[in-house]
Design a protein around this motif. Structure first.
Motif, PDB file in Angstrom:
ATOM      1  N   VAL A 379      49.081  40.003  35.794  1.00  0.00           N
ATOM      2  CA  VAL A 379      47.650  40.074  36.122  1.00  0.00           C
ATOM      3  C   VAL A 379      47.205  41.523  36.004  1.00  0.00           C
ATOM      4  O   VAL A 379      47.853  42.433  36.550  1.00  0.00           O
ATOM      5  N   ALA A 380      46.122  41.757  35.283  1.00  0.00           N
ATOM      6  CA  ALA A 380      45.590  43.113  35.154  1.00  0.00           C
ATOM      7  C   ALA A 380      45.183  43.642  36.519  1.00  0.00           C
ATOM      8  O   ALA A 380      44.776  42.889  37.404  1.00  0.00           O
ATOM      9  N   GLU A 381      45.262  44.956  36.659  1.00  0.00           N
ATOM     10  CA  GLU A 381      44.984  45.556  37.978  1.00  0.00           C
ATOM     11  C   GLU A 381      43.558  45.271  38.433  1.00  0.00           C
ATOM     12  O   GLU A 381      43.309  45.030  39.607  1.00  0.00           O
ATOM     13  N   GLU A 385      42.096  41.072  42.577  1.00  0.00           N
ATOM     14  CA  GLU A 385      41.301  40.528  43.672  1.00  0.00           C
ATOM     15  C   GLU A 385      40.479  39.332  43.226  1.00  0.00           C
ATOM     16  O   GLU A 385      40.191  38.433  44.018  1.00  0.00           O
ATOM     17  N   ARG A 386      40.111  39.301  41.964  1.00  0.00           N
ATOM     18  CA  ARG A 386      39.292  38.189  41.473  1.00  0.00           C
ATOM     19  C   ARG A 386      40.046  36.864  41.486  1.00  0.00           C
ATOM     20  O   ARG A 386      39.442  35.803  41.594  1.00  0.00           O
ATOM     21  N   VAL A 387      41.375  36.942  41.330  1.00  0.00           N
ATOM     22  CA  VAL A 387      42.129  35.685  41.289  1.00  0.00           C
ATOM     23  C   VAL A 387      42.081  34.968  42.629  1.00  0.00           C
ATOM     24  O   VAL A 387      42.397  33.779  42.708  1.00  0.00           O
ATOM     25  N   PHE A 388      41.700  35.672  43.699  1.00  0.00           N
ATOM     26  CA  PHE A 388      41.598  35.027  45.013  1.00  0.00           C
ATOM     27  C   PHE A 388      40.205  34.482  45.279  1.00  0.00           C
ATOM     28  O   PHE A 388      39.922  34.001  46.373  1.00  0.00           O
ATOM     29  N   VAL A 406      45.133  30.207  49.444  1.00  0.00           N
ATOM     30  CA  VAL A 406      46.190  31.063  49.983  1.00  0.00           C
ATOM     31  C   VAL A 406      45.582  32.230  50.764  1.00  0.00           C
ATOM     32  O   VAL A 406      46.009  32.546  51.882  1.00  0.00           O
ATOM     33  N   ARG A 407      44.568  32.885  50.199  1.00  0.00           N
ATOM     34  CA  ARG A 407      43.918  34.002  50.893  1.00  0.00           C
ATOM     35  C   ARG A 407      43.256  33.521  52.189  1.00  0.00           C
ATOM     36  O   ARG A 407      43.326  34.195  53.215  1.00  0.00           O
ATOM     37  N   ILE A 419      48.694  40.072  44.912  1.00  0.00           N
ATOM     38  CA  ILE A 419      49.462  39.898  43.681  1.00  0.00           C
ATOM     39  C   ILE A 419      49.802  41.280  43.145  1.00  0.00           C
ATOM     40  O   ILE A 419      48.936  42.159  43.065  1.00  0.00           O
ATOM     41  N   THR A 420      51.068  41.478  42.779  1.00  0.00           N
ATOM     42  CA  THR A 420      51.522  42.743  42.205  1.00  0.00           C
ATOM     43  C   THR A 420      52.318  42.457  40.930  1.00  0.00           C
ATOM     44  O   THR A 420      52.709  41.312  40.660  1.00  0.00           O
ATOM     45  N   ASP A 421      52.559  43.523  40.165  1.00  0.00           N
ATOM     46  CA  ASP A 421      53.378  43.391  38.972  1.00  0.00           C
ATOM     47  C   ASP A 421      54.853  43.262  39.356  1.00  0.00           C
ATOM     48  O   ASP A 421      55.316  43.876  40.325  1.00  0.00           O
TER      49      ASP A 421
END
Length: 455
Positions: A379-381, A385-388, A406-407, A419-421
Motif C-alpha cells: 500500500v502506498a504511503e 489511511e484511505r484504506v480504512f 477493523v478500524r 497498515i505498514t510495509d
C-alpha cells in the motif's frame, strides 16, 4: 507454530452489489421533503407578514387621515367661533392674531349678502396654491351653511394636487351668513405613509427570506436523525453483504458437492453445519455492531484470550487457495468476542484479496496485537489511511468496508489499526488492543510445532 495450506475451490464470486442502493430514493425523498417544508414555512411566514403589513399600512393611512381631519376641524371650529358680526359687518381682526392660523394651512372666508349672493371676503395667504378655485370655495361654504356644522372634503388645489378641506359656519344671530374654510396639504403625510409601506414590504421580504433560511436549517436539523438512521441501515446492509457473501458461497458449494456425491454427503453435511454455525455467529456480530452504532446496546467487554480467538477464526475460514502460517502467543485482552472475531476475519480477508492467488499469508498474535502479512503489491504511503475509509465499492469488487470495520472495532476497544510495509514486499495489517494481565493458572506446557496439514 502451525502451518495450514488451503487450496482454491474454484467457486465463482457472486456479482458485486451495492447494498445501499435501495435506500438512495428514500434519502432523495427526505431531501425533497426538506425543501417542501422550507417552502411551506417560508410561504406561511410570508403570507402572515403580508397580512400584518397590509393591516399596519391601512391603520397608518387611516390614522394619518384622521389626524389631519381632526387638526382641520379644530382650526375651523375655533376660528369660526372667534369671528363675529358688528353692525352687520363681519369682523376678521381675530384671524390676524389667532395662533390657529399658523402652520401649513390656508384660510378663506365666504360671505353671503342679504340677497344671498356669495363672495370670498378673505384668503390667507391670498396666492396659496392650496386654495381651490373661487367657485369650489363657494360650493364648500354652501355645504357648510346648509348642514350648519363643520364638514370636510377632498378637493383640488390651484396647482392640481389633491388637498383636504374643512369648513364651519359663522353665525349672525340665528342664521348663517358666512363660512370659514381651512385647507391643508395631505401630501407629506401620504408620502410618509408610502415610505412606511415600502419599508414594510422590504421588511417582509427580508423576514420571509430569514424565515426560509431558518426553516431550512431547522428542517435539516430535525431530519438528521432520519438521515443518520438511513445511513446506518445502508451501512449495515453493506457490512452484512461483505460478511456473508463468502460463507454463503462456500455453503452453496458444500451442499452441491454433497448432492453430487452421496458417498461424501456425511462429511459435507458436517462442513455445512460448521458453516451454518459460522453464519449464525456472523449474523450475531452484525446485529451487535448495528445496535452499538445505533446506541441501543453497550459493548460487552470481557477478558478473553486473543490468541485462542484468532485460532478459532482461522479454523473456521473457508478454503481460499492461500497458504496460512499462524504464530500465536498467549495474550489476554478485554473486549467483545464477536466484534473482535469479525475484525480478525476482515484482516485475513483483506490479505487474501490483495495477496494474490495461492500466496503465503502470515498471521501472528503477540502482545495484544494481531498482525496479518500478505505478499501483494503493498500500500502506498499516501493511501494507508484511505484504506480504512468506507467505500461503496472497492476496486476488487468488494464493498470496501472490511478494513473500515477493523478500524471501528479498534477504536471501540481503545486500540489502533494500521497498515505498514512488510520486509521483502507486501503489507502488514495490524490490529492492536490494550492487554490485560493473564489470569493466574498453571503454566502451559510448551506447544510443539504442528505438522503441515492439507485442507
Amino acid at each position: 507454530m502451525r502451518f495450514r495450506a488451503r487450496s482454491a475451490t474454484g467457486a465463482p464470486d457472486p456479482p458485486p452489489t451495492r447494498a445501499g442502493r435501495p435506500l438512495r430514493p428514500a434519502v432523495a425523498r427526505l431531501r425533497r421533503l426538506r425543501w417542501t417544508l422550507t417552502a411551506l414555512f417560508t410561504l406561511t411566514t410570508a403570507v402572515c407578514l403580508v397580512v400584518l403589513a397590509v393591516v399596519a399600512g391601512s391603520i397608518d393611512g387611516q390614522s394619518r387621515d384622521r389626524e389631519l381631519d381632526n387638526d382641520l376641524d379644530r382650526r375651523v371650529s375655533g376660528l369660526s367661533r372667534a369671528l363675529y358680526y358688528e353692525d352687520g359687518t363681519l369682523r376678521l381682526d381675530s384671524l390676524h392674531e389667532d395662533e390657529l392660523v399658523e402652520g401649513d394651512v390656508a384660510i378663506a372666508v365666504v360671505e353671503w349678502d342679504p340677497a344671498g349672493v356669495p363672495r370670498r371676503s378673505y384668503a390667507e395667504p391670498a396666492d396659496s396654491p392650496l386654495l381651490p378655485s373661487a367657485e369650489r370655495l363657494t360650493e364648500i361654504g354652501a355645504d357648510a351653511r346648509e348642514v350648519q356644522s363643520a364638514v370636510a372634503w377632498d378637493a383640488e388645489g390651484r396647482d392640481g394636487r389633491t388637498v383636504r378641506v374643512a369648513a364651519a359656519p359663522v353665525w349672525e344671530g340665528d342664521r348663517v351668513d358666512a363660512a370659514l374654510i381651512a385647507v391643508a396639504d395631505p401630501g407629506p403625510g401620504r408620502r410618509d405613509h408610502d415610505r412606511l409601506v415600502r419599508w414594510l414590504f422590504l421588511g417582509c421580504l427580508a423576514l420571509a427570506a430569514a424565515a426560509g433560511l431558518a426553516g431550512h436549517l431547522l428542517s435539516g436539523r430535525s431530519m438528521r436523525p432520519a438521515l443518520r438512521t438511513l445511513e446506518q441501515q445502508e451501512q449495515f446492509l453493506s457490512e452484512a453483504a461483505h460478511e456473508l457473501r463468502t460463507p454463503l458461497a462456500t455453503l452453496r458449494l458444500v451442499t452441491s458437492a454433497g448432492a453430487a456425491a452421496p458417498d461424501t454427503a456425511p462429511r459435507e453435511l458436517a462442513r455445512a453445519t460448521r458453516l451454518v454455525d459460522q453464519l449464525g455467529r456472523l449474523v450475531t456480530g452484525l446485529l451487535v455492531r448495528a445496535r452499538v452504532q445505533a446506541g441501543t446496546q453497550e459493548v460487552e467487554r470481557e477478558a478473553l484470550r486473543l490468541d485462542q480467538l484468532v485460532e478459532q477464526v482461522m479454523d473456521e475460514l473457508p478454503p481460499s487457495g492461500a497458504r496460512f502460517t499462524v504464530r500465536t502467543e498467549p495474550t489476554v485482552v478485554r473486549g467483545d468476542p464477536e466484534l473482535l472475531a469479525q475484525a480478525v476475519r476482515n484482516l485475513v480477508d483483506n490479505a487474501v484479496k490483495h495477496g494474490g492467488g495461492d500466496a503465503a499469508i502470515d498471521v501472528e498474535v503477540a502482545d495484544g496485537a494481531v498482525r496479518v502479512r500478505d505478499r501483494g503489491p503493498g500500500v502506498a504511503e499516501g493511501d494507508r489511511e484511505r484504506v480504512f475509509e468506507r467505500r461503496a465499492m472497492g476496486p476488487t469488487g468488494g464493498t470496501g468496508i472490511g478494513l473500515a470495520i477493523v478500524r471501528w472495532v479498534a477504536d471501540l476497544h481503545g486500540g489502533t489499526a494500521r497498515i505498514t510495509d512488510a520486509p521483502g514486499g507486501g503489507a502488514v495489517a495490524e490490529l492492536r488492543l490494550p492487554t490485560e494481565p493473564a489470569p493466574e493458572s498453571r503454566p502451559e506446557p510448551p506447544r510443539e510445532p504442528a505438522e503441515p496439514r492439507e485442507p
